[in-house]
Write a protein that holds these residues in place. Sequence first.
Motif, PDB file in Angstrom:
ATOM      1  N   LEU A   4       0.833  -1.206   0.000  1.00  0.00           N
ATOM      2  CA  LEU A   4       0.000   0.000   0.000  1.00  0.00           C
ATOM      3  C   LEU A   4       0.863   1.251   0.000  1.00  0.00           C
ATOM      4  O   LEU A   4       0.547   2.233  -0.688  1.00  0.00           O
ATOM      5  CB  LEU A   4      -0.930  -0.007   1.217  1.00  0.00           C
ATOM      6  N   ALA A   5       1.949   1.232   0.752  1.00  0.00           N
ATOM      7  CA  ALA A   5       2.864   2.375   0.754  1.00  0.00           C
ATOM      8  C   ALA A   5       3.473   2.577  -0.630  1.00  0.00           C
ATOM      9  O   ALA A   5       3.594   3.709  -1.115  1.00  0.00           O
ATOM     10  CB  ALA A   5       3.962   2.165   1.795  1.00  0.00           C
ATOM     11  N   VAL A  51      -6.234   0.690   3.585  1.00  0.00           N
ATOM     12  CA  VAL A  51      -5.578   1.900   4.089  1.00  0.00           C
ATOM     13  C   VAL A  51      -6.252   2.361   5.377  1.00  0.00           C
ATOM     14  O   VAL A  51      -5.580   2.762   6.339  1.00  0.00           O
ATOM     15  CB  VAL A  51      -5.610   3.019   3.026  1.00  0.00           C
ATOM     16  N   LEU A  52      -7.580   2.313   5.411  1.00  0.00           N
ATOM     17  CA  LEU A  52      -8.294   2.681   6.632  1.00  0.00           C
ATOM     18  C   LEU A  52      -7.854   1.801   7.802  1.00  0.00           C
ATOM     19  O   LEU A  52      -7.659   2.284   8.922  1.00  0.00           O
ATOM     20  CB  LEU A  52      -9.802   2.538   6.420  1.00  0.00           C
ATOM     21  N   ARG A  53      -7.705   0.530   7.520  1.00  0.00           N
ATOM     22  CA  ARG A  53      -7.371  -0.429   8.579  1.00  0.00           C
ATOM     23  C   ARG A  53      -5.913  -0.321   9.020  1.00  0.00           C
ATOM     24  O   ARG A  53      -5.593  -0.552  10.193  1.00  0.00           O
ATOM     25  CB  ARG A  53      -7.663  -1.847   8.048  1.00  0.00           C
ATOM     26  N   LEU A  54      -5.034   0.065   8.090  1.00  0.00           N
ATOM     27  CA  LEU A  54      -3.597   0.035   8.360  1.00  0.00           C
ATOM     28  C   LEU A  54      -2.961   1.428   8.301  1.00  0.00           C
ATOM     29  O   LEU A  54      -1.761   1.556   8.074  1.00  0.00           O
ATOM     30  CB  LEU A  54      -2.898  -0.881   7.344  1.00  0.00           C
ATOM     31  N   ARG A  55      -3.762   2.443   8.525  1.00  0.00           N
ATOM     32  CA  ARG A  55      -3.256   3.809   8.363  1.00  0.00           C
ATOM     33  C   ARG A  55      -2.027   4.084   9.230  1.00  0.00           C
ATOM     34  O   ARG A  55      -1.030   4.646   8.750  1.00  0.00           O
ATOM     35  CB  ARG A  55      -4.354   4.812   8.700  1.00  0.00           C
ATOM     36  N   GLU A  69       0.165   2.066  10.479  1.00  0.00           N
ATOM     37  CA  GLU A  69       1.329   1.302  10.025  1.00  0.00           C
ATOM     38  C   GLU A  69       1.918   1.908   8.745  1.00  0.00           C
ATOM     39  O   GLU A  69       3.143   1.969   8.586  1.00  0.00           O
ATOM     40  CB  GLU A  69       0.939  -0.159   9.778  1.00  0.00           C
ATOM     41  N   ILE A  70       1.041   2.361   7.837  1.00  0.00           N
ATOM     42  CA  ILE A  70       1.523   2.969   6.593  1.00  0.00           C
ATOM     43  C   ILE A  70       2.201   4.298   6.883  1.00  0.00           C
ATOM     44  O   ILE A  70       3.266   4.611   6.335  1.00  0.00           O
ATOM     45  CB  ILE A  70       0.364   3.157   5.596  1.00  0.00           C
ATOM     46  N   ASP A  71       1.595   5.097   7.760  1.00  0.00           N
ATOM     47  CA  ASP A  71       2.213   6.375   8.140  1.00  0.00           C
ATOM     48  C   ASP A  71       3.586   6.154   8.766  1.00  0.00           C
ATOM     49  O   ASP A  71       4.506   6.957   8.564  1.00  0.00           O
ATOM     50  CB  ASP A  71       1.310   7.136   9.116  1.00  0.00           C
ATOM     51  N   ALA A  72       3.729   5.064   9.523  1.00  0.00           N
ATOM     52  CA  ALA A  72       5.026   4.762  10.138  1.00  0.00           C
ATOM     53  C   ALA A  72       6.086   4.467   9.076  1.00  0.00           C
ATOM     54  O   ALA A  72       7.258   4.826   9.240  1.00  0.00           O
ATOM     55  CB  ALA A  72       4.886   3.582  11.098  1.00  0.00           C
ATOM     56  N   VAL A  73       5.663   3.824   7.972  1.00  0.00           N
ATOM     57  CA  VAL A  73       6.594   3.545   6.874  1.00  0.00           C
ATOM     58  C   VAL A  73       6.953   4.840   6.133  1.00  0.00           C
ATOM     59  O   VAL A  73       8.099   5.043   5.721  1.00  0.00           O
ATOM     60  CB  VAL A  73       5.968   2.531   5.895  1.00  0.00           C
ATOM     61  N   GLU A  96       6.821   7.954   7.356  1.00  0.00           N
ATOM     62  CA  GLU A  96       7.353   9.014   8.215  1.00  0.00           C
ATOM     63  C   GLU A  96       8.833   9.309   7.984  1.00  0.00           C
ATOM     64  O   GLU A  96       9.229  10.490   7.918  1.00  0.00           O
ATOM     65  CB  GLU A  96       7.083   8.648   9.682  1.00  0.00           C
ATOM     66  N   PRO A  97       9.714   8.296   7.828  1.00  0.00           N
ATOM     67  CA  PRO A  97      11.129   8.615   7.568  1.00  0.00           C
ATOM     68  C   PRO A  97      11.349   9.361   6.248  1.00  0.00           C
ATOM     69  O   PRO A  97      12.400   9.977   6.063  1.00  0.00           O
ATOM     70  CB  PRO A  97      11.788   7.225   7.527  1.00  0.00           C
ATOM     71  N   LEU A  98      10.365   9.297   5.342  1.00  0.00           N
ATOM     72  CA  LEU A  98      10.466  10.004   4.065  1.00  0.00           C
ATOM     73  C   LEU A  98       9.829  11.388   4.131  1.00  0.00           C
ATOM     74  O   LEU A  98       9.708  12.067   3.113  1.00  0.00           O
ATOM     75  CB  LEU A  98       9.773   9.183   2.962  1.00  0.00           C
ATOM     76  N   ASP A  99       9.408  11.797   5.335  1.00  0.00           N
ATOM     77  CA  ASP A  99       8.707  13.078   5.516  1.00  0.00           C
ATOM     78  C   ASP A  99       7.423  13.128   4.706  1.00  0.00           C
ATOM     79  O   ASP A  99       7.067  14.167   4.123  1.00  0.00           O
ATOM     80  CB  ASP A  99       9.610  14.268   5.151  1.00  0.00           C
ATOM     81  N   LEU A 100       6.716  12.004   4.654  1.00  0.00           N
ATOM     82  CA  LEU A 100       5.442  11.915   3.950  1.00  0.00           C
ATOM     83  C   LEU A 100       4.386  11.374   4.908  1.00  0.00           C
ATOM     84  O   LEU A 100       4.711  10.763   5.925  1.00  0.00           O
ATOM     85  CB  LEU A 100       5.563  10.996   2.728  1.00  0.00           C
ATOM     86  N   ARG A 101       3.123  11.591   4.568  1.00  0.00           N
ATOM     87  CA  ARG A 101       2.025  11.101   5.389  1.00  0.00           C
ATOM     88  C   ARG A 101       0.799  10.894   4.511  1.00  0.00           C
ATOM     89  O   ARG A 101       0.754  11.332   3.363  1.00  0.00           O
ATOM     90  CB  ARG A 101       1.685  12.098   6.501  1.00  0.00           C
TER      91      ARG A 101
END
Length: 220
Positions: free
Chosen positions: A27-28, A49-53, A55-59, A61-66
Amino acid sequence: MTYEDWQAPAPADESEASGIPAEVKALAQELLKNGFIESSARPADFNAVLRLRKEIDAVLEPLDLRIDLDEMRGLAVLRVADSASGTPDEAWSHPLVRRQRLTLEQSLLVAILRQFHVVQELEGGIGVREVRVPLDELLSQLQVFLTDTGSDTKNRQRLLTLLDQLKPHGIVSEPDSRGEVTIRPLITRLANPETLTALLKHFRELAGEPEGNETTSPDE
């Protein structure tokens, strides 16, 4: 043992090696590839995405994305994190994301399309999946602001060319057999609504059209 008898062991799954579940990684990657996931086109992915938001944001985050999530409209959009951009309205730069530059005519059409979208949401509620507008209505609105070419055919072709240029941005569909285009919910995230309203107001003043036609989005 012959070559045909021997099989190399399957390589370890990269997502497992990194501790990232395969579904989250996929998904990321989809968000990084296309910039958004729309529920009307990919309902299973959007629900994931709703279910894993988190976890995806955590992936991301190091890229300065959300993820910018709009559940009512069924839209998940990749955004530059506020920590990287200062505030959403400030100028920013990012090595993986580039701003899309529109011409004045393209920006004007986006403003008109967004106004149609807002009106239909005000009438039918936020989350209307199919917001359609006839080409003739778009053309009549566009002609208020643009110089007439002197030919109905050329005026219509100019509109079709502009729509074709906007399609890669994911905000409008190909005109259908009924002469209508679908305005996709991503248009609500394409540009600052105040900027688009100001653009329309400026063009209306230039065209001598009376004020009072501006519309604000129901979620603003």
